[in-house]
Write a protein that holds these residues in place. Structure first.
Motif, PDB file in Angstrom:
ATOM      1  N   LYS A  56      44.581  40.236  28.906  1.00 54.80           N
ATOM      2  CA  LYS A  56      44.568  40.753  30.265  1.00 54.80           C
ATOM      3  C   LYS A  56      45.001  39.372  31.352  1.00 54.80           C
ATOM      4  O   LYS A  56      45.443  39.552  32.247  1.00 54.80           O
ATOM      5  CB  LYS A  56      43.295  41.358  30.674  1.00 54.80           C
ATOM      6  CG  LYS A  56      42.945  41.768  32.062  1.00 54.80           C
ATOM      7  CD  LYS A  56      41.724  42.328  32.186  1.00 54.80           C
ATOM      8  CE  LYS A  56      41.540  42.773  33.854  1.00 54.80           C
ATOM      9  NZ  LYS A  56      40.198  43.503  34.050  1.00 54.80           N
ATOM     10  N   LEU A  81      47.848  39.249  34.040  1.00 57.72           N
ATOM     11  CA  LEU A  81      47.895  39.096  35.524  1.00 57.72           C
ATOM     12  C   LEU A  81      48.570  37.895  35.810  1.00 57.72           C
ATOM     13  O   LEU A  81      49.252  37.951  37.026  1.00 57.72           O
ATOM     14  CB  LEU A  81      46.426  38.815  35.723  1.00 57.72           C
ATOM     15  CG  LEU A  81      45.187  39.999  35.622  1.00 57.72           C
ATOM     16  CD1 LEU A  81      43.757  39.478  35.972  1.00 57.72           C
ATOM     17  CD2 LEU A  81      45.826  40.957  36.758  1.00 57.72           C
ATOM     18  N   ASN A  89      48.631  40.655  41.665  1.00 56.82           N
ATOM     19  CA  ASN A  89      47.715  40.647  40.631  1.00 56.82           C
ATOM     20  C   ASN A  89      46.297  39.674  41.193  1.00 56.82           C
ATOM     21  O   ASN A  89      45.011  40.031  40.782  1.00 56.82           O
ATOM     22  CB  ASN A  89      48.136  40.010  39.411  1.00 56.82           C
ATOM     23  CG  ASN A  89      49.437  41.016  38.968  1.00 56.82           C
ATOM     24  OD1 ASN A  89      49.399  42.266  39.137  1.00 56.82           O
ATOM     25  ND2 ASN A  89      50.138  40.647  37.990  1.00 56.82           N
TER      26      ASN A  89
END
Length: 530
Positions: free
Chosen positions: A405, A409, A475
């Motif tokens: 993750k 990002l 992000n």
């Protein structure tokens, strides 16, 4: 030996000679074992001392404040490792000599005194000569040692600097110019090494002369005693043979002088580093990371490097929890210095910084830097795999899902998956196979994986194209549970954050959101429109 020459040989005692020869062989076996044990102990002791001195030096370096590294060249720091080896050699040799050589000198001295007092007193007469030679060279060794070590530090600094900057050197077509500089420094180092070597060789030659002269005098005086029938020929030969067992360890003790002086100079150079206080030594209040969560406040903060002019002047600033802040200004306005105060790389010259009303000077630095993470302007990745770089300094409960993750990002997932071994791809020093933008995104992913609740990005997207940068900023802005501080020259980032801080010559000249500052048509508006 005296009995051998005086009795066994003249009387043709073959069986006794065989026994004596066997005994001597056994004695020499033990002598070889003793020399092996001595050298083995010397090696073991040297390794133990290496752990204490060299690893202690490395550990101390890691604990030094950033001010130390700002005023030292890498080569100066690295050259101390060579200095440490001199200390280790001297200490190991001294310990062995104190336990073994001194003992042998005392035992053999007693044996020689029993053999013949007259010859032994003549033998002791060489000690003042040795002492005189040692004292005569003391100042020269100290001076030349110091010059040699300093020259080596300068040379090491230049070599490291040029290797790190080889890309720039080649781009400027300045290989010959830089080589000439190192050539001059190397010749200077060789000249100073030669000066030291000449003095060392001269001292060794004088010691050798005293040693050989002693042997001649012992044989000369001893021969006269034999002719006067005061001692036998065998006794003279025995004394002369045993003399080597007295003078050799004595020479070992005397030869410690240049080693000890090199160690003394090296110790002084190491102490220049060891006397610099580590930044983690002071006792701080025991706090938890949750106790730092809240408002960050600068109150009348000023800062200057050394004794120069203030880089920051009268900073008053409040950063709310989970706020997204951009700091803008011309180069040299103090932006990076301001955020480095937040991670306590530097301490304010005047004023105070508080985290949720806790003074930064009272907060343990390990705790502070686990709460606030600074990503520098120049990204740095270490040799090792990409995964090892991503997990450096992260929280203990991180999972593969968290890593994936964070990479998403940071917009680096696709780049990693295109590499031969993906996350197990091995990087060389400072990630030579990566582009500047890829290194920046890996360091951003590393920051996201950290336990920090405050993230500072110092021009951390400068190597990205506009489209990738926009997606990456989107992000980062989605991280609602993090306080994020951007330092940016691209003012497109400032448009998206809650607050904009404008610095000029170390002072806050404007503050507010993008639209408010544009409506004021002041300094910020002139930066946007320029």
């Amino acid at each position: 030996m005296a009995v051998l020459i005086d009795n066994y040989i003249p009387n043709s005692l073959n069986n006794t000679l065989a026994i004596v020869a066997s005994g001597l062989l056994i004695l020499y076996v033990f002598n070889s074992m003793f020399n092996y044990a001595r050298d083995f102990l010397l090696t073991i002791l040297g390794q133990r001392l290496s752990i204490e001195i060299i690893l202690g030096y490395i550990k101390h370096i890691f604990e030094l404040p950033m001010e130390f590294f700002a005023t030292r060249k890498t080569g100066e720091i690295v050259s101390r490792f060579n200095d440490a080896s001199k200390i280790i050699d001297a200490l190991a040799s001294t310990v062995i000599s104190m336990f073994l050589d001194v003992g042998i000198v005392v035992i053999m001295g007693s044996v020689l005194a029993i053999q013949n007092r007259t010859l032994f007193l003549i033998t002791l007469g060489c000690l003042p000569l040795y002492l005189l030679i040692v004292v005569a060279f003391t100042k020269s060794f100290e001076k030349l040692n110091n010059k040699q070590m300093e020259s080596n530090a300068v040379l090491s600094s230049s070599i490291i600097e040029d290797i790190q900057g080889i890309e720039t050197i080649k781009a400027l077509n300045s290989e010959h110019e830089r080589y000439q500089k190192i050539d001059g420094q190397f010749v200077d180092f060789l000249r100073k090494s030669l000066d030291y070597t000449k003095i060392d060789i001269l001292q060794q030659a004088l010691k050798t002369f005293v040693h050989l002269a002693l042997n001649v005098i012992i044989l000369w005086i001893g021969a006269q005693l034999v002719m006067k029938n005061e001692i036998s020929l065998g006794q003279l030969m025995a004394y002369n043979a045993l003399l080597a067992y007295f003078t050799d360890p004595l020479q070992n003790i005397i030869n410690l002088q240049p080693k000890l002086q090199s160690a003394q100079v090296a110790n002084n150079r190491l102490n220049e580093v060891f006397l610099v206080k580590g930044e983690f030594n002071a006792k701080k209040h025991k706090l938890l990371a949750d106790q730092l969560a809240g408002v960050i406040t600068f109150k009348d903060v000023s800062y200057c490097y050394g004794y120069g002019q203030n880089v920051l002047e009268g900073i008053n600033l409040t950063i709310k929890e989970h706020e997204k802040l951009t700091i803008v200004g011309m180069s040299g306005s103090g932006k990076s210095t301001l955020v480095k105060l937040l991670v306590n790389f530097f301490e304010p010259t005047t004023g105070s910084i508080t985290f949720n009303e806790h003074q930064i000077k009272n907060i343990d630095k390990h705790l502070l830097r686990s709460y606030i993470n600074y990503v520098p302007q120049t990204p740095y990745v270490f040799s090792g795999t990409i995964m090892e770089n991503l997990t450096l300094g992260n929280r203990s409960d991180v999972t593969e899902k968290d890593i994936f993750k964070a990479c998403q990002l940071a917009m680096i997932t696709e780049d990693i998956e295109k590499m031969p071994l993906q996350y197990d791809t091995v990087l060389d020093e400072n990630g030579g196979i990566l582009s500047g933008g890829q290194k920046q995104r890996i360091t951003i992913a590393r920051a996201i994986l950290s336990p920090a609740k405050v993230l500072i990005f110092d021009e951390s997207t400068s190597g990205l194209d506009a489209i990738t940068e926009k997606k990456l900023i989107d992000n980062l802005m989605s991280l609602e549970d993090r306080t994020i501080i951007f330092i940016a020259h691209r003012l497109a980032i400032a448009k998206r954050t809650d607050n904009v801080l404008v610095l000029d010559k170390g002072r806050i000249v404007e503050q507010g959101d993008h639209q408010t500052l544009m409506n004021k048509n002041g300094y910020y508006a002139s930066l946007v429109n320029s």
